[in-house]
Scaffold this active site. Structure first.
Site, PDB file in Angstrom:
ATOM      1  CB  THR A 133      43.505  31.024  32.469  1.00 59.73           C
ATOM      2  OG1 THR A 133      44.021  32.037  33.324  1.00 59.73           O
ATOM      3  CG2 THR A 133      41.982  31.206  32.469  1.00 59.73           C
ATOM      4  CG  ASP A 134      46.724  31.777  36.839  1.00 61.54           C
ATOM      5  OD1 ASP A 134      46.210  32.431  35.904  1.00 61.54           O
ATOM      6  OD2 ASP A 134      47.792  32.119  37.389  1.00 61.54           O
ATOM      7  CD  GLU A 135      43.942  36.003  33.959  1.00 62.69           C
ATOM      8  OE1 GLU A 135      43.008  36.820  33.948  1.00 62.69           O
ATOM      9  OE2 GLU A 135      44.961  36.122  33.253  1.00 62.69           O
ATOM     10  CE1 TYR A 159      40.947  34.376  28.730  1.00 63.83           C
ATOM     11  CE2 TYR A 159      42.019  35.011  30.785  1.00 63.83           C
ATOM     12  CZ  TYR A 159      41.937  34.184  29.684  1.00 63.83           C
ATOM     13  OH  TYR A 159      42.849  33.171  29.516  1.00 63.83           O
ATOM     14  CE  LYS A 163      40.292  29.615  28.866  1.00 62.86           C
ATOM     15  NZ  LYS A 163      40.540  28.915  27.546  1.00 62.86           N
TER      16      LYS A 163
END
Ligand code: NAD
Ligand code: TYD
Length: 353
Positions: A133-135, A159, A163
Site C-alpha cells: 500500500t501507499d500508506e 495497519y 504492511k
C-alpha cells in the site's frame, strides 16, 4: 499454476476473476483464511472452473503452505492476504501483526525453501509478488510531491506499520537470499466486491438505506483513488515484466478529498436512484469524530510503472465511480450476503452515536 493468497477479499477476488476471464490463463490456487473480509460468494462464478482451486487456510500455517507448494509447484505467488482496514487496526492491532508481519514472514520462509528445491530453470522463472500500500509512506502536506518509490517509509497506523514491516521482510529476502521478489505499493482502491466498511461502498449502501453518511473530521483528507481493475492489470504487468527486487508505485492520478468523493456518489445516486422524497442523498452527510492519527493526504507518483513497464490506468475517477455505483445497484444479493451479523456488530461498535 500460480498461487494467490487472500483471493476471497476485495482486490484478490477481482484479480482471480480477471485472470481466469482469459481462457488461456493458467490455473490459480487460492489460499484464503476467510476472515470477516473473505467472501466465497464473490468466487461463485468459478464454481465449475477446474482452473480455480480454493484452499481455506492461513498464510501463517507453515505445514499447510509447504504442502501446498510441494503439491502444486506454482511458478508464482501473489500475496494479497492481509488485515487491511485502518479503523480495525486502531481498535485491535494484534491480528495485523499476526497476519501482515508473521504471516508474511512464514510465507516468505516456505517460499524460500520451495524455491531452493526447484531446478535452475524453474528458479529463474519463479516470482513472489507482494501487494502493498501507499500508506507505508505516511502522510503528505498539501503541497508535497506525490510518493515515489524512493520516498522514506513513515507509517502512522498499526495497519500501515504492519504492511511496512512486511515490505521490509520481502526486500531483505531478496537481498539476503536472492528470492525473486517484486513489490507493488498501491493507492486506495474502489470497485465491485468492496466490503462495505470502507468509505466508498459504505457511503453507497448507507445512502440507499437512508442511513447517515459519516465523514471523519472536516472531510478534507485526500486519497488517490484507483479502480480495482486497473490495480489488477498493474499487478499482472509487474508479474510479467517487473525487475526483480524492485518496487512499483501504482496509482490513478485521482486525488480527491473525502467530502468530494461522498458528494460525487450522492450526485450519481440522485440521478440513478432518486430519493422517494425528492431531496439529495447529500442531505444524509454527517460529520463525525475524526480517526485518531488520521493521515491527511496520500498521493502516488506512478510514473516509474508507466515509463518502465508501460502501465497506465484505463479508468478515470469519473468513469470508475459511476461503474462502481451501478454495480452496487444491480448486485443487492451480494450486498445482503456481506451485511451479516458480524458486519452489523462492527458498524455498531465503530459508529457509536
Ligand atoms: P481485504 O481485507 O478485502 O481482503 C483480505 C483477504 O485476505 C480476505 O479474503 C481475508 O480472508 C484474507 N486473509 C486475511 N488474513 C489471512 C491469513 N492470515 N491467511 C490467509 N488469508 C488471509 O483486503 P483488500 O482490500 O483486498 O487488500 C488486499 C491487499 O492489497 C492487502 O495486502 C492490502 O494491504 C493491499 N492494498 C489494499 C488497498 C485497498 O485500497 N483496499 C490498497 C493498496 C494495497
Ligand atoms: P478507508 O476506506 O477506510 O481507507 P484508508 O483509511 O485506508 O484510506 O477510508 C478512506 C478515507 O475516508 C479515509 O480518509 C477515512 C475516511 N472515512 C470517513 O471519512 N468516514 C468513514 O466512515 C470511513 C470508513 C472512512
Amino acid at each position: 499454476m500460480i498461487v494467490v493468497t487472500g483471493g476471497a477479499g476485495f482486490i484478490g477476488s477481482n484479480f482471480v476473476l480477471d485472470w481466469l476471464a482469459n481462457p488461456k490463463a493458467e490455473g490459480i490456487i487460492n489460499l484464503d483464511k476467510l476472515t470477516y473480509a473473505g467472501n466465497l460468494s464473490t468466487l461463485a462464478p468459478l464454481a465449475k472452473d477446474p482452473r480455480h482451486i480454493f484452499i481455506k487456510g492461513d498464510i501463517g500455517d507453515s505445514t499447510l503452505v509447504t504442502n501446498l507448494l510441494q503439491q502444486h509447484r506454482p511458478r508464482a505467488i501473489i500475496n494479497f492476504a492481509a488485515e487491511s482496514h485502518v479503523d480495525r487496526s486502531i481498535h485491535g492491532p494484534a491480528d495485523f501483526i499476526q497476519t501482515n508481519i508473521l504471516g508474511s514472514f512464514n510465507l516468505l520462509e516456505c517460499t524460500r525453501t520451495y524455491w531452493n528445491s526447484l531446478p535452475t530453470e524453474e528458479q529463474q522463472q519463479f516470482r513472489f509478488l507482494h501487494v502493498s500500500t501507499d500508506e507505508v509512506y505516511g502522510s503528505l502536506g498539501a503541497s508535497d510531491a506525490a510518493f515515489k518509490e524512493t520516498t522514506a517509509y513513515e507509517p502512522n497506523s498499526p495497519y500501515s506499520a504492519s504492511k511496512a514491516a512486511s515490505d521490509h521482510l520481502v526486500r531483505a529476502w531478496f537481498h539476503t537470499y536472492g528470492l525473486p521478489v517484486l513489490t507493488t505499493n498501491c493507492s486506495n482502491n474502489y470497485g465491485p466486491y468492496h466490503f462495505p466498511e470502507k468509505l466508498i461502498p459504505l457511503v453507497i449502501l448507507n445512502a440507499l438505506n437512508g442511513q447517515p453518511l459519516p465523514i471523519y473530521g472536516d472531510g478534507m483528507q485526500v486519497r488517490d483513488w484507483l479502480y480495482v481493475g486497473d490495480h489488477c492489470a498493474a499487478i499482472r504487468r509487474v508479474l510479467e515484466k517487473g525487475t526483480l527486487g524492485e518496487t512499483y508505485n501504482v496509482g490513478g492520478w485521482n486525488e480527491k478529498a473525502n467530502l468530494e468523493v461522498v458528494k460525487t456518489i450522492c450526485a450519481i445516486l440522485d440521478e440513478l436512484r432518486p430519493r422517494p422524497n425528492g431531496g439529495s442523498y447529500a442531505e444524509q452527510i454527517r460529520f463525525v469524530t475524526d480517526r485518531p492519527g488520521h493521515d491527511r493526504r496520500y498521493a502516488i507518483d506512478a510514473s516509474k510503472l508507466e515509463r518502465e513497464l508501460g502501465w497506465k490506468p484505463a479508468e478515470t475517477f469519473a468513469t470508475g465511480i459511476r461503474k462502481t455505483v451501478e454495480w452496487y445497484l444491480v448486485n443487492p444479493e451480494w450486498v445482503a450476503g456481506v451485511q451479516s451479523g458480524s458486519y452489523r456488530d462492527w458498524i455498531n461498535q465503530h459508529y457509536v452515536a
